[in-house]
Design a protein around this motif. Structure first.
Motif, mmCIF file in Angstrom:
data_model
loop_
_atom_site.group_PDB
_atom_site.id
_atom_site.type_symbol
_atom_site.label_atom_id
_atom_site.label_comp_id
_atom_site.label_asym_id
_atom_site.label_seq_id
_atom_site.Cartn_x
_atom_site.Cartn_y
_atom_site.Cartn_z
ATOM 1 N N MET A 1 0.840 -1.188 0.000
ATOM 2 C CA MET A 1 0.000 0.000 0.000
ATOM 3 C C MET A 1 0.874 1.236 0.000
ATOM 4 O O MET A 1 2.030 1.178 0.402
ATOM 5 N N LYS A 2 0.328 2.336 -0.452
ATOM 6 C CA LYS A 2 1.094 3.571 -0.630
ATOM 7 C C LYS A 2 0.654 4.647 0.365
ATOM 8 O O LYS A 2 -0.525 4.764 0.706
ATOM 9 N N LEU A 3 1.632 5.448 0.779
ATOM 10 C CA LEU A 3 1.426 6.662 1.561
ATOM 11 C C LEU A 3 2.108 7.775 0.781
ATOM 12 O O LEU A 3 3.279 7.636 0.413
ATOM 13 N N ILE A 4 1.381 8.849 0.528
ATOM 14 C CA ILE A 4 1.933 9.960 -0.248
ATOM 15 C C ILE A 4 2.139 11.136 0.697
ATOM 16 O O ILE A 4 1.190 11.626 1.310
ATOM 17 N N VAL A 5 3.397 11.570 0.810
ATOM 18 C CA VAL A 5 3.795 12.587 1.777
ATOM 19 C C VAL A 5 4.389 13.784 1.044
ATOM 20 O O VAL A 5 5.283 13.619 0.214
ATOM 21 N N THR A 6 3.888 14.970 1.383
ATOM 22 C CA THR A 6 4.511 16.197 0.895
ATOM 23 C C THR A 6 5.431 16.696 1.997
ATOM 24 O O THR A 6 4.997 16.916 3.128
ATOM 25 N N ASP A 7 6.721 16.836 1.656
ATOM 26 C CA ASP A 7 7.703 17.212 2.664
ATOM 27 C C ASP A 7 7.760 18.730 2.859
ATOM 28 O O ASP A 7 6.967 19.481 2.279
ATOM 29 N N ALA A 17 4.041 1.414 2.321
ATOM 30 C CA ALA A 17 3.671 1.303 3.734
ATOM 31 C C ALA A 17 3.175 -0.106 4.019
ATOM 32 O O ALA A 17 2.663 -0.782 3.126
ATOM 33 N N LEU A 18 3.309 -0.518 5.256
ATOM 34 C CA LEU A 18 2.832 -1.832 5.682
ATOM 35 C C LEU A 18 1.602 -1.679 6.568
ATOM 36 O O LEU A 18 1.522 -0.744 7.377
ATOM 37 N N VAL A 23 1.695 6.055 10.433
ATOM 38 C CA VAL A 23 2.155 6.957 9.380
ATOM 39 C C VAL A 23 3.495 7.571 9.767
ATOM 40 O O VAL A 23 4.411 7.666 8.952
ATOM 41 N N MET A 24 3.649 7.960 11.024
ATOM 42 C CA MET A 24 4.910 8.525 11.506
ATOM 43 C C MET A 24 6.067 7.568 11.267
ATOM 44 O O MET A 24 7.143 7.974 10.821
ATOM 45 N N GLU A 25 5.881 6.282 11.555
ATOM 46 C CA GLU A 25 6.938 5.290 11.380
ATOM 47 C C GLU A 25 7.309 5.135 9.912
ATOM 48 O O GLU A 25 8.487 5.012 9.577
ATOM 49 N N VAL A 26 6.311 5.136 9.050
ATOM 50 C CA VAL A 26 6.572 4.998 7.614
ATOM 51 C C VAL A 26 7.407 6.181 7.132
ATOM 52 O O VAL A 26 8.419 6.011 6.442
ATOM 53 N N ILE A 27 6.993 7.391 7.513
ATOM 54 C CA ILE A 27 7.723 8.599 7.103
ATOM 55 C C ILE A 27 9.165 8.543 7.595
ATOM 56 O O ILE A 27 10.113 8.738 6.833
ATOM 57 N N LEU A 87 -2.962 4.582 11.823
ATOM 58 C CA LEU A 87 -2.441 3.266 11.487
ATOM 59 C C LEU A 87 -2.835 2.927 10.052
ATOM 60 O O LEU A 87 -4.006 3.018 9.681
ATOM 61 N N MET A 88 -1.849 2.549 9.264
ATOM 62 C CA MET A 88 -2.112 2.213 7.868
ATOM 63 C C MET A 88 -2.935 0.930 7.765
ATOM 64 O O MET A 88 -2.732 -0.014 8.533
#
Length: 116
Positions: A1-7, A17-18, A23-27, A87-88
């Motif tokens: 699965m995907k998480l899209i983050v704007t930095d 992502a798992l 979300v914090m852990e993935v980033i 949580l993802m």
């Protein structure tokens, strides 16, 4: 699965992502700078993100601790969440979030405020 983050510089990152990961852990694990000072306890507000509006109703409701932390943030909006409390899962595949001043993005205005 995907998480899209704007930095902090406006760059978009598509992260793998798992399920069950915060979300914090993935980033953090993909090497994007995020403060997250309390390590995911949901009390410091330094993992504050803005969630794109169309995703808000797919998220679980924030708990009292998260709401208290968000209430203390000058930049919080109705789209604000703590990334450590999201949580993802399959319903969040493609979730879009943006990092904020509290998470490490400092605008000239916020830097001037802190220096005062």
């Amino acid at each position: 699965m995907k998480l899209i983050v704007t930095d902090c510089e406006g760059r978009e990152h598509v992260l793998e992502a798992l399920e069950g990961w915060r979300v914090m852990e993935v980033i953090r694990d993909w090497g994007i700078p995020i403060k997250a000072e309390c390590g995911g306890a949901g009390i410091c507000g330094t993992c504050h993100v803005e969630v794109e509006a169309e995703w808000l109703d797919r998220l679980s409701e924030p708990n009292d601790e998260e709401l208290d932390a968000l209430d203390k943030l000058a930049t919080a909006t109705e789209n604000s969440r703590l990334s450590c409390q999201i949580l993802m899962n399959d319903d969040l595949d493609g979730l879009r979030v943006s990092l904020t001043a509290e998470a490490g993005c400092e605008s000239e205005e916020s830097a001037a405020t802190e220096a005062a």
